[in-house]
Design a protein around this motif. Structure first.
Motif, PDB file in Angstrom:
ATOM      1  N   GLU A 140     -69.547   7.839 -41.960  1.00 31.54           N
ATOM      2  CA  GLU A 140     -68.106   8.073 -42.101  1.00 31.54           C
ATOM      3  C   GLU A 140     -67.609   8.881 -40.905  1.00 31.54           C
ATOM      4  N   ASP A 141     -66.711   8.320 -40.123  1.00 24.46           N
ATOM      5  CA  ASP A 141     -66.122   9.087 -39.020  1.00 24.46           C
ATOM      6  C   ASP A 141     -64.859   9.761 -39.543  1.00 24.46           C
ATOM      7  N   ALA A 142     -64.982  11.059 -39.791  1.00 21.13           N
ATOM      8  CA  ALA A 142     -63.891  11.817 -40.414  1.00 21.13           C
ATOM      9  C   ALA A 142     -63.208  12.742 -39.409  1.00 21.13           C
ATOM     10  N   ALA A 143     -63.318  12.383 -38.113  1.00 18.65           N
ATOM     11  CA  ALA A 143     -62.773  13.243 -37.045  1.00 18.65           C
ATOM     12  C   ALA A 143     -61.296  13.569 -37.256  1.00 18.65           C
ATOM     13  N   GLU A 144     -60.550  12.622 -37.828  1.00 17.90           N
ATOM     14  CA  GLU A 144     -59.087  12.751 -37.866  1.00 17.90           C
ATOM     15  C   GLU A 144     -58.543  13.154 -39.238  1.00 17.90           C
ATOM     16  N   VAL A 145     -59.427  13.527 -40.152  1.00 19.06           N
ATOM     17  CA  VAL A 145     -58.937  13.721 -41.526  1.00 19.06           C
ATOM     18  C   VAL A 145     -59.417  15.018 -42.173  1.00 19.06           C
ATOM     19  N   SER A 195     -71.612  19.486 -30.103  1.00 16.11           N
ATOM     20  CA  SER A 195     -70.686  19.836 -29.025  1.00 16.11           C
ATOM     21  C   SER A 195     -69.334  19.137 -29.090  1.00 16.11           C
ATOM     22  N   ASN A 196     -69.227  17.998 -29.763  1.00 15.33           N
ATOM     23  CA  ASN A 196     -67.933  17.330 -29.943  1.00 15.33           C
ATOM     24  C   ASN A 196     -68.085  16.179 -30.946  1.00 15.33           C
ATOM     25  N   GLY A 197     -66.988  15.481 -31.195  1.00 13.55           N
ATOM     26  CA  GLY A 197     -67.018  14.415 -32.196  1.00 13.55           C
ATOM     27  C   GLY A 197     -67.749  13.173 -31.715  1.00 13.55           C
ATOM     28  N   THR A 198     -67.794  12.978 -30.404  1.00 13.97           N
ATOM     29  CA  THR A 198     -68.525  11.837 -29.847  1.00 13.97           C
ATOM     30  C   THR A 198     -70.025  12.061 -30.008  1.00 13.97           C
ATOM     31  N   THR A 199     -70.472  13.259 -29.655  1.00 14.73           N
ATOM     32  CA  THR A 199     -71.903  13.543 -29.774  1.00 14.73           C
ATOM     33  C   THR A 199     -72.322  13.581 -31.251  1.00 14.73           C
ATOM     34  N   PHE A 230     -67.460  14.838 -37.675  1.00 17.78           N
ATOM     35  CA  PHE A 230     -66.151  15.449 -37.421  1.00 17.78           C
ATOM     36  C   PHE A 230     -66.020  15.804 -35.944  1.00 17.78           C
ATOM     37  N   SER A 231     -64.755  15.902 -35.505  1.00 18.67           N
ATOM     38  CA  SER A 231     -64.437  16.462 -34.190  1.00 18.67           C
ATOM     39  C   SER A 231     -63.593  17.706 -34.412  1.00 18.67           C
ATOM     40  N   PHE A 232     -63.796  18.712 -33.566  1.00 14.92           N
ATOM     41  CA  PHE A 232     -62.946  19.913 -33.621  1.00 14.92           C
ATOM     42  C   PHE A 232     -62.230  20.120 -32.284  1.00 14.92           C
ATOM     43  N   ASN A 268     -56.754  19.173 -30.647  1.00 13.43           N
ATOM     44  CA  ASN A 268     -55.642  18.592 -31.416  1.00 13.43           C
ATOM     45  C   ASN A 268     -55.973  18.387 -32.896  1.00 13.43           C
ATOM     46  N   LYS A 269     -57.155  18.830 -33.327  1.00 17.78           N
ATOM     47  CA  LYS A 269     -57.542  18.622 -34.724  1.00 17.78           C
ATOM     48  C   LYS A 269     -57.012  19.759 -35.614  1.00 17.78           C
ATOM     49  N   LEU A 270     -56.997  19.536 -36.952  1.00 17.38           N
ATOM     50  CA  LEU A 270     -56.441  20.566 -37.848  1.00 17.38           C
ATOM     51  C   LEU A 270     -57.206  21.874 -37.689  1.00 17.38           C
TER      52      LEU A 270
HETATM   53  C1  LIG Z   1     -61.905   8.814 -34.957  1.00 18.10           C
HETATM   54  C2  LIG Z   1     -62.469   9.647 -33.864  1.00 18.10           C
HETATM   55  N1  LIG Z   1     -63.804   9.694 -33.710  1.00 18.10           N
HETATM   56  C3  LIG Z   1     -64.377  10.409 -32.734  1.00 18.10           C
HETATM   57  C4  LIG Z   1     -63.620  11.157 -31.870  1.00 18.10           C
HETATM   58  C5  LIG Z   1     -64.302  11.882 -30.753  1.00 18.10           C
HETATM   59  O1  LIG Z   1     -64.150  13.253 -30.836  1.00 18.10           O
HETATM   60  P1  LIG Z   1     -64.301  14.176 -29.525  1.00 18.10           P
HETATM   61  O2  LIG Z   1     -63.044  14.022 -28.739  1.00 18.10           O
HETATM   62  O3  LIG Z   1     -64.454  15.548 -30.092  1.00 18.10           O
HETATM   63  O4  LIG Z   1     -65.506  13.710 -28.795  1.00 18.10           O
HETATM   64  C6  LIG Z   1     -62.227  11.183 -32.007  1.00 18.10           C
HETATM   65  C7  LIG Z   1     -61.397  11.990 -31.099  1.00 18.10           C
HETATM   66  O5  LIG Z   1     -60.271  12.305 -31.366  1.00 18.10           O
HETATM   67  C8  LIG Z   1     -61.629  10.387 -33.003  1.00 18.10           C
HETATM   68  O6  LIG Z   1     -60.306  10.329 -33.150  1.00 18.10           O
END
Ligand SMILES: Cc1ncc(COP(=O)(O)O)c(C=O)c1O
Length: 381
Positions: free
Chosen positions: A153-158, A55-59, A186-188, A191-193
């Motif tokens: 690896e947290d690749a949310a921003e890349v 559901s998101n990058g946090t989850t 990843f996060s979508f 504001n992500k690409l």
């Molecule tokens: C490095 C990083 N990890 C995790 C997240 C969390 O993603 P989300 O906002 O989809 O929960 C973000 C959000 O921008 C982020 O920048």
């Protein structure tokens, strides 16, 4: 005066077509063809065998950490300069985040500080690629081998950023971020690409981790007996509607990355001669995607990022502050974490850093206006 937004997503006809298909066919929840296709295409793009959309990058981080089956008291080394999601995904099962400072030029974690933080309780390292630039992964992967640790690896921003692996050896290879660790996220977010509105994904090379991630995102329902639970999961499912948007955007991935790289380089060309500004770098071992174009003000300018942002807003330019380090977060300090710890680079860039409008929809005319505004604020102090 028209305000230039810090981010504006860009959609096309394919998104409308795919979302229309969901509505017409009724597949609007978490089953449907777009979810599996998005998982397959995104994991293939990043060079990982399995993708589990959430559901998101946090989850995604929560699921990734739970896949590793760590115990309360186990430690995960991460940068202090990151979003709270990283620490949250560790403390929620009783884990202990252990911090390192950041590299002053890439703003990613300083990998040279990691080995000194390893203890008998360390189980994982969590590199977070920052604002579009990869972390130097090879030293971390070597430490992971040496100490038998996971790399999350947290690749949310890349999205689409690349890393030259093996540069100290004989075989080098460019690899996509999100395909470098044992498990990645990843996060979508909008504001992500690539965006799905809200959305995320866990990637892994391990079949058992992929199965566990699928189970965790779906309340740990069992296949053999419905509504009978032997573990606690979450409802972290992505919808077919969201995946439809993501899949449509993926068709333009090459163009989106090129546009972002153009944006980063165009900003740097225009801002390079302004004194007192630190601009984003691109290490020789990195192809960065300028998710957000960051600036750090030299302290000699006598102005912090908050004041700079206020003056830019007066000139019609919206910005966002840099992260505030995890060791400065009251909610974590109250839990007895990071007492008395100082991370001078993260503290300075949190005070002096912000990012400029960086969305995929940013026009050259807007970019020029942002640069003029930055120049005006710095030179007319
Ligand atoms: C490095 C990083 N990890 C995790 C997240 C969390 O993603 P989300 O906002 O989809 O929960 C973000 C959000 O921008 C982020 O920048």
């Amino acid at each position: 005066m028209e305000m230039i937004p810090v981010n504006e997503p860009l959609f096309g006809d394919r998104e409308l077509e795919f979302v229309g298909e969901c509505i017409r066919t009724g597949w609007i929840s978490s089953s449907g063809r777009f979810i599996e296709e998005f998982e397959e295409q995104w994991s293939a793009f990043c060079g990982m065998p399995h993708g589990v959309a959430v559901s998101n990058g946090t989850t995604a981080l929560q699921v990734a950490l739970r896949c590793l089956e760590l115990e309360p008291g186990d430690e995960v080394i991460m940068p202090t300069f990151t979003i709270i999601s990283c620490a949250l995904a560790v403390v929620e099962w009783g884990g202990v985040p252990v911090l390192v400072d950041c590299d002053p030029s890439t703003w990613c974690m300083d990998v040279s500080q990691v080995e000194g933080k390893i203890t008998p309780r360390t189980r994982a390292i969590m590199p977070v690629h920052i604002y579009g630039h990869p972390v130097d992964m090879d030293p971390l992967l070597a430490l992971a081998d040496k100490y038998n640790l996971f790399v999350v690896e947290d690749a949310a921003e890349v999205h689409g950023a690349e890393y030259l692996s093996g540069r100290h050896g004989t075989v080098t290879k460019w690899k996509r971020c999100g395909g470098l660790g044992h498990i990645s996220t990843f996060s979508f977010y909008a504001n992500k690409l690539i965006t799905t509105g809200e959305g995320g994904m866990v990637l892994t090379a391990r079949q058992d981790h992929a199965e566990r991630a699928r189970s965790l995102r779906n309340l740990c329902f069992r296949r053999d007996r419905r509504f009978y639970h032997t573990d606690l999961g979450y409802n972290f499912r992505m919808t077919n509607l969201q995946a439809a948007i993501g899949l449509a955007q993926m068709e333009r991935m090459g163009a989106i990355i090129s546009r972002k790289r153009w944006m980063g380089q165009a900003y740097s060309e225009r801002l390079r001669d302004i004194p007192g500004l630190q601009l984003p770098v691109e290490e020789p071992w990195a192809r960065q995607v300028y998710w957000m174009y960051g600036l750090v003000l030299d302290e000699s300018l006598g102005m912090d990022a908050r004041e700079f942002a206020r003056r830019l807003v007066d000139l019609g330019v919206e910005t966002r502050p840099f992260f505030l380090g995890m060791h400065e977060q009251p909610v974590l300090l109250e839990r007895g974490l990071f007492r008395g710890e100082r991370y001078p680079v993260a503290e300075r860039i949190a005070r002096q850093g912000l990012y400029l409008p960086s969305g995929v929809a940013l026009t050259e005319d807007q970019l020029d206006r942002v640069c003029e505004a930055v120049r005006q604020v710095i030179t007319c102090r």
